[in-house]
Design a protein around this motif. Structure first.
Motif, mmCIF file in Angstrom:
data_model
loop_
_atom_site.group_PDB
_atom_site.id
_atom_site.type_symbol
_atom_site.label_atom_id
_atom_site.label_comp_id
_atom_site.label_asym_id
_atom_site.label_seq_id
_atom_site.Cartn_x
_atom_site.Cartn_y
_atom_site.Cartn_z
ATOM 1 N N UNK A 62 48.138 110.555 59.802
ATOM 2 C CA UNK A 62 49.083 111.624 59.500
ATOM 3 C C UNK A 62 48.402 112.975 59.651
ATOM 4 N N UNK A 63 49.045 113.877 60.355
ATOM 5 C CA UNK A 63 48.431 115.194 60.603
ATOM 6 C C UNK A 63 48.274 116.006 59.330
ATOM 7 N N UNK A 64 49.076 115.707 58.312
ATOM 8 C CA UNK A 64 48.985 116.458 57.061
ATOM 9 C C UNK A 64 48.228 115.741 55.967
ATOM 10 N N UNK A 65 47.820 114.501 56.202
ATOM 11 C CA UNK A 65 47.125 113.719 55.179
ATOM 12 C C UNK A 65 46.225 112.713 55.890
ATOM 13 N N UNK A 66 44.943 112.963 55.951
ATOM 14 C CA UNK A 66 44.015 112.099 56.676
ATOM 15 C C UNK A 66 43.906 110.710 56.081
ATOM 16 N N UNK A 67 44.275 110.542 54.812
ATOM 17 C CA UNK A 67 44.202 109.223 54.177
ATOM 18 C C UNK A 67 45.413 108.348 54.500
#
Length: 537
Positions: free
Chosen positions: A465-470
């Motif tokens: 996810x581009x907004x959440x690396x996890x």
């Protein structure tokens, strides 16, 4: 009857049973070898005489057409699902709906052996089966949008319902195939295979191509004075129409078409008249042959190398931006080619070594793994070009169509060669059962690798996810969470390309083993393929 996905561009090919073609072969094999005037008399005897059989041919064509419609719908559903954020594991689950036509040998002896003589041997199964198909379609027409359109599609339930629909179609196929050989006069049995091929093709065309085209607003707007946002057909209405059609046709057949008793002028006698237990014992006897066991291994593994291309490429092209209705329409020009190719290729598969063509076609078919992957890779670039930011240029479709046509050549070369080899090695004493078993193995050799290939795509794909690396975007819930946070799931490594590479490597390694094995099997004498007379007496 043959269930096959050949009409679907870049789809897996070759699900065929071949029983009717075998019936024709048995008819010809029953005549003694004669010469001169006797030979002329024999050819005259087998000359087609359609007087009194034209109506029967029309009925067979209609029954096979009806059979093709649910098969076409089962090919259309994955296209509809592809744009609804379903995973490839979901597509793999739905692919089990195609399996009944590969497994019908398991219950075919029951259909052949159990019947009510007052109703008719074939109508005992045909009438209730077609009524059930019609009822299934009517029920589906009321609930399909709830299962398919609203929210997340209910994949397990859709799979169950369409599996049952295909199971009924496969059972209807067994009954129609058997009835075809007794409904027509002996000299006209050859027309049964034409009814099979043309009828099922027409039904598949209606259920897949026609539905996909007229469900599309863009396609339908070509025929409207004012553009609209909906197509001329929708899935509930289409299912309702064919449900009513099934009920009406089945009622007419039940009331007005009667089975005539089987006699020597209307049936073949290459297969012994066996009960259920004897039929399964016969299958076991065939499977105990060393030649069959080795050939079964060939048939069950030979298509692993093509599985990623056959099962995934068409879905990936739609995911990349090819409109699903245009993808379906591209199957139209392939139909004449699919009719002509077996005729052109058959002259190369006569003789003692038909599988030589099979082996030669494999490297070319493996090459289409990379060609298909190349099209998937470049399609987004055509869509993002300044000249056509939302549409694909005409020359793109032309090149893609030419590639499909070339792919069909390699696919049909393998199919025609394998069918010729089946006919050559099948023990004529139990020809129908033998041919059905070989085609069942061939069908399974297509189905299980395709299902596995679809199942593995998501596991081999790396996203983030581009907004959440996890967030690995590994299931619909995580995708929704990413989008809710204004992010976007970015594919870092597509499992499709990994599978294309792995399958191609496996395919070329298989060719090294398979070439020697097939040459060995072709060199074996006919006695190595024959079942003991004791087993069938």
């Amino acid at each position: 009857m043959s269930y096959r996905s050949r009409k679907k561009p870049w789809g897996g090919g070759g699900n065929r049973k071949g029983s009717l073609e075998e019936g024709e072969r048995k008819l010809l094999s029953e005549e003694p070898h004669t010469h001169g005037t006797n030979q002329h008399h024999r050819h005259k005897k087998h000359k087609s005489d359609l007087d009194g059989d034209r109506g029967n041919i029309a009925i067979l064509f209609l029954l096979y057409l009806l059979q093709g419609v649910p098969l076409g719908l089962c090919a259309a559903i994955p296209m509809l699902l592809q744009n609804k954020h379903v995973t490839y594991k979901d597509q793999a689950s739905f692919s089990f709906t195609t399996w009944p036509f590969s497994l019908k040998l398991l219950w075919a002896p029951i259909v052949d052996s159990l019947y009510n003589s007052r109703i008719g041997r074939r109508k005992t199964w045909l009438i209730p089966t077609q009524y059930l198909i019609g009822i299934f379609m009517l029920v589906l027409s009321y609930y399909i949008n709830d299962w398919l359109e609203q929210g997340t599609p209910n994949i397990p339930f859709l799979t169950f319902v369409f599996f049952c629909l295909n199971f009924l179609a496969a059972t209807q196929d067994i009954a129609v195939d058997g009835w075809a050989l007794t409904m027509l006069k002996r000299v006209n049995v050859a027309h049964a295979s034409t009814c099979n091929s043309v009828g099922q093709t027409a039904g598949y065309f209606l259920g897949y191509v026609v539905f996909m085209a007229f469900d599309s607003a863009d396609f339908c707007n070509y025929f409207r004075s004012e553009p609209l946002t909906t197509g001329m057909l929708n899935l509930p209405g289409f299912l309702f129409f064919w449900g009513i059609t099934f009920l009406v046709v089945t009622s007419l057949v039940a009331l007005f078409k009667h089975e005539r008793p089987a006699d020597k002028s209307s049936v073949t006698h290459s297969d012994p008249d066996l009960n259920i237990v004897d039929s399964y014992k016969l299958l076991g006897s065939i499977l105990k042959l060393p030649s069959i066991q080795k050939f079964a291994l060939v048939l069950l593994t030979c298509k692993i190398g093509f599985s990623a291309s056959d099962a995934i490429t068409s879905l990936k092209l739609i995911e990349a931006g090819v409109p699903k209705e245009k993808f379906a329409i591209m199957a139209v020009p392939l139909v004449p080619l699919q009719i002509v190719l077996p005729l052109l290729l058959s002259k190369y598969t006569v003789g003692a070594r038909p599988m030589d063509i099979y082996i030669r076609a494999i490297p070319y078919r493996l090459a289409f793994n990379f060609l298909g992957a190349f099209f998937v890779l470049i399609t987004p670039y055509f869509l993002s070009s300044p000249s056509s930011p939302h549409t694909l240029p005409s020359y793109y479709y032309l090149i893609l169509l030419v590639s499909f046509c070339l792919h069909q050549v390699s696919l049909y070369a393998m199919f025609v060669a394998s069918m010729a080899f089946f006919a050559r090695v099948a023990d004529p004493g139990v020809g129908g059962t033998y041919m059905t078993l070989l085609n069942t193995l061939s069908n399974l050799g297509s189905n299980w690798p395709n299902t596995v290939a679809l199942w593995l795509v998501d596991a081999l794909t790396w996203k983030q996810c581009s907004g959440d690396e996890s967030n690995a975007c590994s299931d619909p819930a995580l995708v929704s969470a990413c989008e809710a946070g204004q992010g976007k799931c970015v594919t870092q490594l597509d499992g499709y390309y990994i599978e294309i590479l792995l399958c191609s490597v496996i395919g070329y390694l298989w060719l090294f083993w398979g070439k020697r094995t097939i040459h060995h099997l072709q060199s074996r004498s006919s006695s190595a393929w024959q079942v003991s007379r004791v087993a069938v007496s």
